[in-house]
Design an enzyme around this catalytic site. Structure first.
Site, PDB file in Angstrom:
ATOM      1  N   ASP A  24     -10.331  46.490  -3.141  1.00  0.00           N
ATOM      2  CA  ASP A  24     -12.478  46.187  -3.146  1.00  0.00           C
ATOM      3  C   ASP A  24     -13.084  46.790  -1.875  1.00  0.00           C
ATOM      4  O   ASP A  24     -12.317  47.069  -0.477  1.00  0.00           O
ATOM      5  CB  ASP A  24     -13.387  45.782  -4.437  1.00  0.00           C
ATOM      6  CG  ASP A  24     -14.226  46.025  -4.053  1.00  0.00           C
ATOM      7  OD1 ASP A  24     -15.355  46.046  -4.013  1.00  0.00           O
ATOM      8  OD2 ASP A  24     -14.408  46.115  -6.058  1.00  0.00           O
ATOM      9  N   HIS A  42     -19.341  43.781  -2.346  1.00  0.00           N
ATOM     10  CA  HIS A  42     -19.460  44.714  -3.613  1.00  0.00           C
ATOM     11  C   HIS A  42     -17.389  43.451  -3.676  1.00  0.00           C
ATOM     12  O   HIS A  42     -17.578  42.747  -5.191  1.00  0.00           O
ATOM     13  CB  HIS A  42     -18.901  45.681  -3.904  1.00  0.00           C
ATOM     14  CG  HIS A  42     -19.078  46.371  -5.220  1.00  0.00           C
ATOM     15  ND1 HIS A  42     -17.872  46.736  -5.607  1.00  0.00           N
ATOM     16  CD2 HIS A  42     -19.837  46.738  -5.967  1.00  0.00           C
ATOM     17  CE1 HIS A  42     -17.388  47.677  -7.161  1.00  0.00           C
ATOM     18  NE2 HIS A  42     -18.935  47.628  -7.443  1.00  0.00           N
ATOM     19  N   ASN A  67     -20.855  54.576 -13.852  1.00  0.00           N
ATOM     20  CA  ASN A  67     -21.953  53.858 -14.355  1.00  0.00           C
ATOM     21  C   ASN A  67     -22.855  55.110 -14.104  1.00  0.00           C
ATOM     22  O   ASN A  67     -24.402  55.437 -13.664  1.00  0.00           O
ATOM     23  CB  ASN A  67     -22.879  53.338 -12.868  1.00  0.00           C
ATOM     24  CG  ASN A  67     -21.338  51.665 -12.217  1.00  0.00           C
ATOM     25  OD1 ASN A  67     -20.953  50.969 -13.685  1.00  0.00           O
ATOM     26  ND2 ASN A  67     -21.204  51.231 -11.238  1.00  0.00           N
ATOM     27  N   SER A 114     -18.473  48.155 -12.708  1.00  0.00           N
ATOM     28  CA  SER A 114     -18.005  47.527 -11.625  1.00  0.00           C
ATOM     29  C   SER A 114     -17.597  45.460 -12.556  1.00  0.00           C
ATOM     30  O   SER A 114     -17.283  45.268 -11.745  1.00  0.00           O
ATOM     31  CB  SER A 114     -18.694  47.606 -10.541  1.00  0.00           C
ATOM     32  OG  SER A 114     -17.810  48.755  -9.929  1.00  0.00           O
TER      33      SER A 114
END
Length: 407
Positions: A169, A200, A295, A356
């Site tokens: 990530d 994130h 998404n 996520s």
């Protein structure tokens, strides 16, 4: 380029024989090969996966482009353009020459996915403040986040001890006080320090591997609190990366035999052979890659659309599919809206939405299951997660086998 199965060494030799400057991940500590460490290399080779990334000029000069015709005896099975990958999973093609697919109205399907993702984020920003505050208050009252409660994590006696969890990530706040004393291994593949300036990555690591008892009134938000954490920074502090950085992180996680590899990233791009090869290599070595479906309220994006990667969709607190969650190839679902977890200091905690956030719920539960038996590795672990998932009254194309459950 992705080599044919079993032809990796032959493929590498063919590149060297062609006079190309090759950087092999095996020549780097823990196979942590980053683009900036490759010097004048024209090709980066990831042997655990059986894939390589070549510079555009070298590819053109050697006639090895996405339009090349590959012979049956070539060790190279496919050549693809490189794409950008995003934490919020919009899509841009990075260095390829292939034009994006277009719909009947002439609008790029990739651009459509990017716009849809942006619209979802905008709605969340507009409506999310009160929802987030309510979620945080509820979590404090319950002593655990709604996601962990829905996944039956609090009653579990498992900790994830002895299991390696890699989170690929934006990195991690390595000095976050909730992770003091934890076993951490880390590497960056984007030319920036692992320290997370985006948030994130820290959020995803918190859900998958955060503490059992955070300080003060903070509710429990982490699942596999006894696991070893492998932090792979494959996205920059802007939340973006390329196929090269993502493959480099996947190769590193596989080389380190991380039983669970969590990837809350992607793009609305077609299935990519290199990601499929990485998933196959993981399963062959008794490892499992779980990835966010995306998404964009569209079909599942890459790398989750690869058949060898477990695709994770998002559900809301009512256990209904989240409006933003992609559909189609979905194996399992996790809590993905109003998810409280760790973020970089000084804020320390925050709430986010997305597939996520659903993905590290699955990764954390996978680590707990992996601790229960040494036989639960790779595809066996994949099957166990699906067999034990909570059935939901929604199409499998939206929630897969159902909501992930802890042992």
């Amino acid at each position: 380029m992705t080599f044919r199965e079993g032809a990796g060494d032959a493929g590498i030799q063919s590149l060297v024989s062609s006079g190309l400057q090759v950087a092999d991940a095996r020549d780097f500590s823990d196979q942590a090969l980053a683009v900036e460490d490759a010097g004048d290399a024209e090709v980066l080779v990831f042997p655990e996966i059986g894939a390589a990334v070549m510079t555009g000029p070298a590819a053109e000069a050697h006639g090895m482009t996405a339009q090349s015709t590959l012979t049956a005896n070539s060790p190279v099975g496919s050549i693809e353009p490189e794409y950008f990958a995003f934490a919020d999973q919009g899509t841009v093609e990075a260095f390829g020459t292939r034009a994006p697919a277009r719909g009947a109205d002439g609008v790029s399907e990739y651009l459509r996915g990017f716009v849809q993702a942006a619209e979802v984020i905008a709605r969340d920003l507009y409506n999310g403040r009160e929802q987030r505050m309510a979620a945080e208050e509820e979590a404090r009252a319950l002593g655990t986040t709604w996601g962990l409660a829905a996944c039956e994590v609090p009653p579990s006696t498992r900790t994830g001890a002895g299991v390696k969890v890699a989170v690929l990530d934006t990195g991690m706040d390595l000095q976050h006080p909730d992770f003091t004393g934890r076993a951490l291994q880390f590497a960056s593949f984007v030319g920036q320090p692992v320290q997370d300036l985006h948030s994130h990555g820290t959020h995803c690591i918190g859900t998958a591997c955060g503490p059992k008892a955070p300080p003060g009134s903070t509710p429990r938000y982490g699942i596999a609190f006894g696991s070893s954490i492998f932090v792979g920074k494959v996205l920059s502090n802007t939340g973006s990366g390329t196929t090269a950085s993502v493959l480099a992180g996947m190769n590193w996680a596989i080389a380190n035999r991380c039983e669970v590899i969590s990837m809350s990233l992607g793009s609305q791009s077609p299935e990519q052979a290199a990601y499929t090869a990485a998933g196959r290599a993981a399963l062959t070595n008794g490892l499992l890659i779980v990835a966010a479906a995306g998404n964009a309220s569209a079909v599942t994006g890459a790398p989750a659309n690869s058949p060898t990667v477990m695709s994770v969709a998002s559900v809301d607190r009512t256990l209904a599919p989240s409006s933003f969650s992609n559909f189609g190839k979905v194996e399992i679902a996790g809590p993905g809206r109003d998810v409280l977890s760790s973020v970089p200091r000084p804020t320390r905690y925050g709430t986010k939405n997305g597939t996520s956030m659903a993905t590290p719920h699955v990764a954390g539960c996978a680590a707990l299951w992996a601790q229960t038996s040494s036989s639960l590795r790779g595809m066996n672990l994949w099957r166990k997660l699906q067999e034990t998932a909570k059935h939901l009254p929604h199409p499998a194309s939206r929630v897969g086998a159902g909501l992930v459950q802890a042992p």
